[in-house]
Every structure is written in C-alpha cells, then in structure tokens.
Design a protein around this motif. Structure first.
Motif: not given
Length: 328
Positions: A80-81, A104, A158, A179, A182-183, A198, A210
């Motif tokens: 994730g971000y 990340d 992310s 983003t 990543m989604d 995750y 993200f």
C-alpha cells in the motif's frame, strides 16, 4: 497493457534514483528484519502430512486444495501507499525526506533481495529468480505435500516516488496512474490469486489504501475522523472484489489492528477465505515479518500449528498476529 508498462517504467525510475544515493528510506531496516526472520524460518521443520492425525490432515489438505488444483501456486503482494506521517518533516539516514515520505519502495527493494537470495536452510521465501519479462514477478519450484509445483510471487508498490511533494506535484499524473493500477491489481488478486498479502496502512478502517494520504485541511494530520472512518473507501473496494464468484483462499491483511477493522466484514463476504490479521496498532516489524512467515508457510504447505508458528516466531508477533478461518 498501459498499466504494466507504467509499472516497469516507474520501477526503473525509482531504481535509478535509489542507486544514486545507495538506498531507499527504511530499506536497510526492512532488509535486516527480513533476513533475521528468514534465519528463524530456516530452523523450522516442514510438515509431514502422514505424521498428522487424520482430522488435522484432512483440514490441511482441504485448505490447500484450491491452491494446488491448477498445478501452480500464485501469490500476490500488494504494498500500500505506506506514508510515514509524523506531522512534521521526517529526518532519517542523515537527510530530510520532507512530509510523509513513502516506505513501500524500500519494502519492495528489501523483499526483492530476500526473494532472490539463495536458500541455506529450510525456508522457502528465497531461491527465486526474476521473470525476464516482468520485473515484479519472481518464480521458483517448491515441493508441497510431496509434489513439485511452480510457484510465482508478484510484488507491486503504490508510491511513484518516496516524496509526498513530488507525488502530489510534478509526479501527480504518474502517482494517479500508479494508484489506479494498484487498485486494479489488488482487486484482481482478491478474485484470482491463491493467496494475497496487503502490507500497508489500515487507515483506521478506511484501507487498504494505495493513494497518498488525505489530510485534515490546513494540517499535516491524516484525516481519519472526516474521511477514512466515514467513507471507508478501501474497505468498500475490497469487499466488492470479494463479492464475486471467485475469491482468494488466503488473505493477509498486514496492517495495524486489521482484525478489528476488517475481519468481521471480510469473513461475512468471503466465509471460506482464511484471513491473517493483527491485533493492535503496531510498528512495521510485526506485519512485515508475518508477511514473510505466512508466504513461507504456504510455499511449504504448512498445516495449522506450524503455519501459525511461522507467523509468530518473535515475541511481538506472538502477541499481535493471528489467523481465522484457515484450518477450521
């Protein structure tokens, strides 16, 4: 295709930046944590199904049935971000990274090194080779329950850069595309992969996330009360992905207090998915090492007791890492 190409370009850009200064922020810490945990896994025995009581053996075989039936083990890690938000400039490793730098990229670099490192003991989160056509994909063969399988691990991050100011400014287009990628990557993983991990922020129940953090207007403070806890954007997307006919057999939600934030709704939506979570607000150490331990356990076909142990090989992991619906 555009997203895949974007991902490769961003990786190459980030890699060249890291090479110029030697390391990403927190990469060295991730590297030490990972190698130390792999040393613990090296000493851990792999389950022998024939030595288990019939009831436990049956539960273990059932858990791995959907994972192994297609002849390949497909594991996907979504980073994730992971902003380091303190409310002020972050100074680390002898330099300033500004407000809310991203961790990340450092996690990706450390995981990549660990996966590509040679195996010297019993651990299996090692000995991979990088796919020549995909810098985010790693492959090796493993033996699970006496049968050899090809295993594949995909890892994506992310953040377009480590620097929030760049991600919201001159790199904002690249960040928005990253983003979006990543989604989509996470949603497809939840529908199709054998296991999904995750690793990132829970956003007080608003994650998995993200995107760069949403702040309280005019303040360097993440807006939990007014945005994440109200809108729950990441949770809604995750549940939507898990609502289809296909669902991942194993989901690791490696974020702070993820059991309280996510477990009940995830289990209601995907009752046959085993879920690994944390029990409190944590440092990154526990959720990062538990990610490595959980994936190593899958690559060996570990059953209930030994799988649980692989997640919890440090005192803090024993306190804060748990799993539900895995072998019951």
């Amino acid at each position: 295709m555009k997203s895949v190409v974007l991902g490769v370009l961003l990786f190459l850009l980030a890699a060249s930046t890291a090479s110029a200064r030697g390391t990403y922020i927190y990469e060295a810490r991730f590297d030490v944590m990972g190698r130390n945990y792999l040393d613990r896994l090296d000493d851990k025995a792999t389950d022998n199904l024939d030595a288990l009581p019939a009831s436990k053996r049956a539960l273990c075989v059932q858990r791995y049935k959907d994972i192994l039936d297609d002849g390949q083990i497909d594991i996907r890690i979504a980073l994730g971000y992971f902003d380091w938000t303190t409310g002020s400039n972050v100074y680390a490793e002898g330099r300033s990274f500004g407000l809310s730098p991203s961790l990340d990229l450092g996690a990706f670099a450390a995981l990549r090194k660990l996966l590509l490192s040679p195996c010297s003991g019993r651990a299996r989160f090692c000995g991979f080779t990088q796919d020549p056509s995909n810098v985010y994909r790693f492959r090796r063969e493993v033996i699970v329950h006496g049968v050899k399988y090809p295993a594949r691990i995909d890892v994506h991050f992310s953040s377009a850069t480590e620097f929030l100011e760049s991600n919201l400014g001159r790199m904002s287009r690249e960040q928005n595309e990253r983003t979006s990628f990543m989604d989509s990557y996470f949603a497809k993983a939840l529908e199709n992969a054998d296991a999904v991990f995750y690793f990132g922020h829970a956003r007080n129940g608003g994650g998995p996330d993200f995107s760069p953090p949403v702040f309280v207007r005019g303040r360097n403070k993440v807006d939990y009360d007014g945005y994440y806890e109200v809108q729950r954007p990441g949770l809604k997307k995750m549940l939507a992905a898990l609502s289809g006919p296909k669902k991942t057999p194993i989901l690791g939600l490696m974020a702070c207090n993820s059991r309280d934030h996510f477990l009940k709704k995830v289990r209601a939506t995907a009752p046959h998915t085993g879920v690994i979570t944390s029990l409190d607000v944590l440092n990154v150490d526990e959720v990062y090492t538990a990610t490595i331990g959980g994936i190593d356990a899958i690559l060996r076909g570990q059953c209930q007791q030994t799988f649980y142990q692989s997640l919890r090989l440090t005192p803090n992991n024993q306190k804060y890492i748990t799993m539900d619906g895995m072998f019951e």
